[in-house]
Each structure stands twice: as structure tokens, then as C-alpha cells.
Design a protein around this motif. Structure first.
Motif, short mmCIF file in Angstrom:
data_model
loop_
_atom_site.label_atom_id
_atom_site.label_comp_id
_atom_site.label_asym_id
_atom_site.label_seq_id
_atom_site.Cartn_x
_atom_site.Cartn_y
_atom_site.Cartn_z
N MET A 151 28.63 14.94 39.50
CA MET A 151 29.93 14.28 39.63
C MET A 151 29.78 12.75 39.61
SD MET A 151 32.03 16.67 39.57
CE MET A 151 33.59 16.84 40.43
N THR A 152 28.65 12.26 40.07
CA THR A 152 28.40 10.82 40.04
C THR A 152 28.18 10.36 38.60
OG1 THR A 152 27.39 11.02 42.23
CG2 THR A 152 27.01 8.96 41.07
N ILE A 153 27.47 11.17 37.82
CA ILE A 153 27.26 10.81 36.41
C ILE A 153 28.59 10.85 35.65
CG2 ILE A 153 26.11 11.48 34.25
CD1 ILE A 153 23.89 12.76 36.14
N ALA A 154 29.40 11.88 35.94
CA ALA A 154 30.68 12.02 35.25
C ALA A 154 31.71 10.99 35.72
CB ALA A 154 31.23 13.43 35.46
N GLY A 155 31.46 10.37 36.88
CA GLY A 155 32.35 9.33 37.37
C GLY A 155 33.38 9.82 38.38
N HIS A 156 33.24 11.04 38.85
CA HIS A 156 34.18 11.55 39.85
C HIS A 156 33.77 11.19 41.27
CE1 HIS A 156 36.28 13.67 36.72
NE2 HIS A 156 35.15 14.23 36.34
#
Ligand code: ATP
Ligand code: MG
Length: 238
Positions: free
Chosen positions: A45-50
Motif C-alpha cells: 500500500m505504501t508503494i501504491a500510495g495508499h
């Protein structure tokens, strides 16, 4: 293609991942393993920006992602198949796919749906059926199809095989293999370590939010202590 440098992230005061660094080369399959609560989903989720990191940096294709909004990350080619699939149960298969396509033209959209149906013929047979009425395996295919609608270059898949029958897991992994052949880079979170180690080039094992081990999938399988402690799969003898 993707590089995490000392990424720390969490929820409120809770740190879910700490000091996470790894590199995912273009065109490779990278498996993120670890027990429940280890921080796999938070990393994705951190990579996806969430989820916003508290510190550290993520580079994608040479760009610092920290200044790139979530929606722009999709446009840049990062797509996620989220844990639990997050489909719209009352929308049809086709409508769920369209949601993943963002601002494409109708013509592009139809062409992309045709490609996805070619990967997942079952979705074609059920194109006007409500997503909520699909089997678990079909829902996972739809979640993957929806992510593919954005024509990603980096695909993040959180729990590909969880709860699926072995035949369906085979089908999903066959698609992952084809996507890799087509040049996609894939970051895979799996409970099924045997499957993940069979397809991955590199592996990272998380424990309580930190990296416990990272290396090649081959070395992971041969590392008896690692297998005993975290992976629970048969070791290779040669
Ligand atoms: N929304 C949230 N709010 C607060 N804490 C959270 C939240 N989501 C996750 N956590 C906590 O962050 C830590 C890491 O959770 P995460 O979901 O990233 O683990 P995971 O490896 O994906 O686990 P699982 O295998 O169960 O999916 C856990 O301690 C979890 O309780
Ligand atoms: Mg998770």
C-alpha cells in the motif's frame, strides 16, 4: 525498476514497517513473504500510495515516488490487486473492468477488455454477470483483470492464491508467468510460500515489520534455517 530505501510506515503512532529496503529489477518477479501482520500489505500500500511513509524513499523508474500522487502512480504504470480484491459486487464484470481503466477512450477500453478476456476466458463468459455472484477464483481473476486495465508496467499482487482451489491457483500463476514474459515487473505477496518460491526470482521475508531475510528464491529454498523458521516448505537437496 522499483527501489525502496529505508522505508518506515504505519498507522497513527503504530509503525507497521521499519527500515525496509529492497530492489526489484525490471521484468522480474519479486516475492514478499512473512507471517500474518508482518507488514506485507502495508509495504504494498505504501508503494501504491495508499499509505504515506514516515521516512525513507521509493524510486520507480528513476523517479522519486514520494512527490507522486496515488492516481498519478497508476498513470505511471503501477497497479495493485489489493488483498480481499475490493470489487464492486453490484457492478458487472465489464463495469468492474472499466473502473480499472481510468480515463481511457471507449475504443481503447474495448481493446483492453478483449486482451484481458484473452488472459481470463472465464471473465469473457461472465462479462455481464454481477461481480458478487462470481466464485472466489473468478473474483480474483477479475481483480487481476481490473488492475491490468491500466496497462501497468509494475503489478503489485497482494495474496494471489489465498482461499482459492489448486486448479484456479494454477490458472492465476499461468497468467503471472505470461505477464512476466510480456515484460511486466511483478511484486507478489503470498501465504503460499511454495508457489511463490517456484516463480520468484528474488524473495524478501518480513518479520514484525522488518526484513528478516532477502536473497534469491533459489538460495531461500536451500537455506534450511530460513525454511524452518519462516517458510515451511521442503528444502532443495541439490
Ligand atoms: N489500518 C490499520 N490501522 C492500524 N494498524 C494496522 C492497519 N493495517 C494494518 N495494521 C497493523 O500493521 C501491521 C502490519 O499489517 P499488514 O496488514 O501490513 O500485515 P500483513 O503482512 O499484510 O498481514 P496479513 O498476512 O495478515 O495480510 C500489523 O501489526 C497490523 O495490525
Ligand atoms: Mg496482508
Amino acid at each position: 525498476m522499483l527501489k525502496l530505501e529505508a522505508v518506515t510506515a504505519g498507522y497513527g503512532d503504530i509503525l507497521a514497517i521499519e527500515d525496509i529496503s529492497f530492489d526489484v529489477p525490471e521484468g522480474s518477479v519479486f516475492a514478499l513473504l512473512g507471517a500474518n501482520g508482518a507488514g506485507k500489505t502495508t509495504t504494498m500500500m505504501t508503494i501504491a500510495g495508499h499509505v504515506s511513509p514516515k521516512s525513507g524513499t521509493i524510486f520507480y523508474d528513476g523517479t522519486d515516488l514520494m512527490s507522486v500522487a496515488t492516481s498519478r502512480r497508476v498513470q505511471k504504470g503501477i497497479a495493485i490487486v489489493p488483498e480481499g480484491r475490493r470489487l464492486f459486487p453490484d457492478l458487472t464484470v465489464a463495469e468492474n473492468l472499466v473502473v480499472g481503466g481510468y480515463s481511457r477512450s471507449r475504443t481503447e477500453e474495448s481493446a483492453r477488455i478483449a486482451e484481458i478476456v484473452e488472459y481470463f476466458p472465464r471473465l469473457g463468459e461472465r462479462i455481464d454477470q454481477r461481480a458478487g455472484s462470481l466464485s472466489g477464483g473468478e473474483q480474483q481473476m477479475l481483480a487481476m483483470g481490473r488492475a491490468l486495465m491500466a496497462s501497468p508496467r509494475l503489478l503489485l499482487v497482494d495474496e494471489l492464491s489465498l482461499g482459492l482451489m489448486p486448479k484456479v491457483v494454477d490458472d492465476c500463476y499461468a497468467v503471472i508467468t505470461r505477464l512476466r514474459q510480456a515484460g511486466l515487473t511483478i511484486l507478489l505477496v503470498e501465504q503460499n510460500t511454495e508457489r511463490a518460491l517456484a516463480i520468484a526470482d528474488r524473495v524478501c521475508v518480513l518479520e514484525s515489520g522488518r526484513i528478516a531475510w532477502s536473497g534469491s528464491a533459489k538460495d531461500a529454498r536451500r537455506n534450511e534455517a530460513l525454511v524452518q523458521a519462516y517458510l515451511g516448505v521442503a528444502t532443495e537437496t541439490n
